[in-house]
Design an enzyme around this catalytic site. Sequence first.
Site, PDB file in Angstrom:
ATOM      1  N   ASP A   1       0.827  -1.207   0.000  1.00 52.55           N
ATOM      2  CA  ASP A   1       0.000   0.000   0.000  1.00 52.55           C
ATOM      3  C   ASP A   1       0.864   1.261   0.000  1.00 52.55           C
ATOM      4  O   ASP A   1       1.971   1.262   0.524  1.00 52.55           O
ATOM      5  CB  ASP A   1      -0.916  -0.009   1.240  1.00 52.55           C
ATOM      6  CG  ASP A   1      -2.117   0.911   1.078  1.00 52.55           C
ATOM      7  OD1 ASP A   1      -2.326   1.444  -0.034  1.00 52.55           O
ATOM      8  OD2 ASP A   1      -2.840   1.114   2.068  1.00 52.55           O
TER       9      ASP A   1
ATOM     10  N   ASN B   1     -10.955  -2.491  -5.603  1.00 54.22           N
ATOM     11  CA  ASN B   1     -10.127  -1.576  -6.405  1.00 54.22           C
ATOM     12  C   ASN B   1     -10.750  -1.262  -7.767  1.00 54.22           C
ATOM     13  O   ASN B   1     -10.333  -0.312  -8.442  1.00 54.22           O
ATOM     14  CB  ASN B   1      -8.700  -2.113  -6.580  1.00 54.22           C
ATOM     15  CG  ASN B   1      -7.867  -2.076  -5.314  1.00 54.22           C
ATOM     16  OD1 ASN B   1      -7.000  -2.922  -5.086  1.00 54.22           O
ATOM     17  ND2 ASN B   1      -8.106  -1.087  -4.442  1.00 54.22           N
TER      18      ASN B   1
ATOM     19  N   ARG C   1      -5.084  -1.815   8.814  1.00 54.66           N
ATOM     20  CA  ARG C   1      -6.344  -2.528   8.603  1.00 54.66           C
ATOM     21  C   ARG C   1      -6.132  -3.665   7.603  1.00 54.66           C
ATOM     22  O   ARG C   1      -5.144  -3.699   6.872  1.00 54.66           O
ATOM     23  CB  ARG C   1      -7.435  -1.567   8.112  1.00 54.66           C
ATOM     24  CG  ARG C   1      -7.054  -0.768   6.881  1.00 54.66           C
ATOM     25  CD  ARG C   1      -8.224   0.108   6.391  1.00 54.66           C
ATOM     26  NE  ARG C   1      -7.803   1.010   5.348  1.00 54.66           N
ATOM     27  CZ  ARG C   1      -7.551   2.321   5.519  1.00 54.66           C
ATOM     28  NH1 ARG C   1      -7.696   2.866   6.703  1.00 54.66           N
ATOM     29  NH2 ARG C   1      -7.146   3.069   4.505  1.00 54.66           N
TER      30      ARG C   1
HETATM   31  C1  IPE Z   1      -5.479  -2.744  -0.224  1.00 54.11           C
HETATM   32  O1  IPE Z   1      -5.117  -1.418  -0.415  1.00 54.11           O
HETATM   33  C2  IPE Z   1      -5.524  -3.463  -1.537  1.00 54.11           C
HETATM   34  C3  IPE Z   1      -4.229  -3.754  -2.145  1.00 54.11           C
HETATM   35  C4  IPE Z   1      -3.065  -3.483  -1.626  1.00 54.11           C
HETATM   36  C5  IPE Z   1      -4.284  -4.430  -3.416  1.00 54.11           C
HETATM   37  P1  IPE Z   1      -6.218  -0.265  -0.617  1.00 54.11           P
HETATM   38  O2  IPE Z   1      -5.458   0.996  -0.751  1.00 54.11           O
HETATM   39  O3  IPE Z   1      -7.124  -0.624  -1.722  1.00 54.11           O
HETATM   40  O4  IPE Z   1      -7.027  -0.330   0.766  1.00 54.11           O
HETATM   41  P2  IPE Z   1      -7.795   0.799   1.562  1.00 54.11           P
HETATM   42  O5  IPE Z   1      -8.738   1.458   0.595  1.00 54.11           O
HETATM   43  O6  IPE Z   1      -6.782   1.754   2.067  1.00 54.11           O
HETATM   44  O7  IPE Z   1      -8.475   0.072   2.680  1.00 54.11           O
HETATM   45  C1  IPE Z   2      -1.422   0.144  -3.394  1.00 57.37           C
HETATM   46  O1  IPE Z   2      -1.194   1.507  -3.444  1.00 57.37           O
HETATM   47  C2  IPE Z   2      -1.594  -0.471  -4.778  1.00 57.37           C
HETATM   48  C3  IPE Z   2      -2.956  -0.953  -5.061  1.00 57.37           C
HETATM   49  C4  IPE Z   2      -3.970  -0.940  -4.242  1.00 57.37           C
HETATM   50  C5  IPE Z   2      -3.181  -1.500  -6.379  1.00 57.37           C
HETATM   51  P1  IPE Z   2      -2.407   2.543  -3.516  1.00 57.37           P
HETATM   52  O2  IPE Z   2      -2.736   2.773  -4.937  1.00 57.37           O
HETATM   53  O3  IPE Z   2      -3.528   2.067  -2.668  1.00 57.37           O
HETATM   54  O4  IPE Z   2      -1.735   3.836  -2.889  1.00 57.37           O
HETATM   55  P2  IPE Z   2      -2.398   4.869  -1.878  1.00 57.37           P
HETATM   56  O5  IPE Z   2      -2.941   4.067  -0.723  1.00 57.37           O
HETATM   57  O6  IPE Z   2      -3.488   5.569  -2.624  1.00 57.37           O
HETATM   58  O7  IPE Z   2      -1.282   5.752  -1.463  1.00 57.37           O
HETATM   59 MG    MG Z   3      -4.031   2.366  -0.717  1.00 55.95          MG
END
Ligand code: IPE
Ligand code: IPE
Ligand code: MG
Length: 239
Positions: A19, A67, A188
């Site tokens: 993340d 996502n 989380r």
């Molecule tokens: C979790 O990250 C999903 C992946 C790493 C693929 P998200 O960025 O989607 O999760 P939330 O929205 O912060 O809970």
């Molecule tokens: C995790 O990074 C990658 C995926 C969920 C695919 P994010 O894209 O969620 O990055 P933030 O949380 O917005 O910084």
């Molecule tokens: Mg994220």
Amino acid sequence: MHSMEELSKIPQHVSIIMDGNGRWAKSRGLERLEGHKEGVESVRACLEFAVEMRIKYLSLFAFSTENWGRPKEEVQGLWALMVKAIERETKNLVKNRVRVLVLGNLEQLSPDLRMAIEGLREVTASGQGTTLVVMLNYSGKWDIVQAANRFAEKNPGKKMVPEDFDSFLVTAGVPDPDLLIRTSGEERISNYMLWQTAYTEFYFTDTLWPDFRKKEFRLALEAYAKRDRRYGKVKSNNE
Ligand code: IPE
Ligand code: IPE
Ligand code: MG
């Protein structure tokens, strides 16, 4: 620098909720997709480290069922990145004896991505080293429900016990994670492996995924080695 004892307990299965790609990009004034690109480099580095450390399973949460709610360009960009990464890395994966499993609701993916995934699975199937498990279009609730449905179909009228369940989850055959790492400061589970993490050790770090490389991975393993896993029993005396 670090004593062997600190890493005496190497987990069999490390899982990572990768993340923080978007925030990494934003802090540099870049598009979110640039963060995902840099994140692929972290995948490469962490897999290399897992191979070095002889970690048997490394699983990565790459795309959640939630996502899909992101802007279309970002979602399309992520799929394109994955196809590219598969094309570019397949040779190296085979050379490093890595076996690749891609688990999740793959039916919803485009035919070209599914073909690339199937090809990668086939050519790495005999890999005897680390197994890389890519959790793609995955969510824990989805997994539990599809497992329950498949169990019911195969065993009409039968009640199940928890042990029955594991073999119906998409992670069947993969041991439960010993260590779950989440980067970027969020603490989380975000609908990840809900069933499989019943006794997993959690490790949270503020480091954003594109900055999470070998040094950070090692810190997580050191923290894991100090944990005392009790599984509901009385403290063991092996320290
Ligand atoms: C979790 O990250 C999903 C992946 C790493 C693929 P998200 O960025 O989607 O999760 P939330 O929205 O912060 O809970
Ligand atoms: C995790 O990074 C990658 C995926 C969920 C695919 P994010 O894209 O969620 O990055 P933030 O949380 O917005 O910084
Ligand atoms: Mg994220």
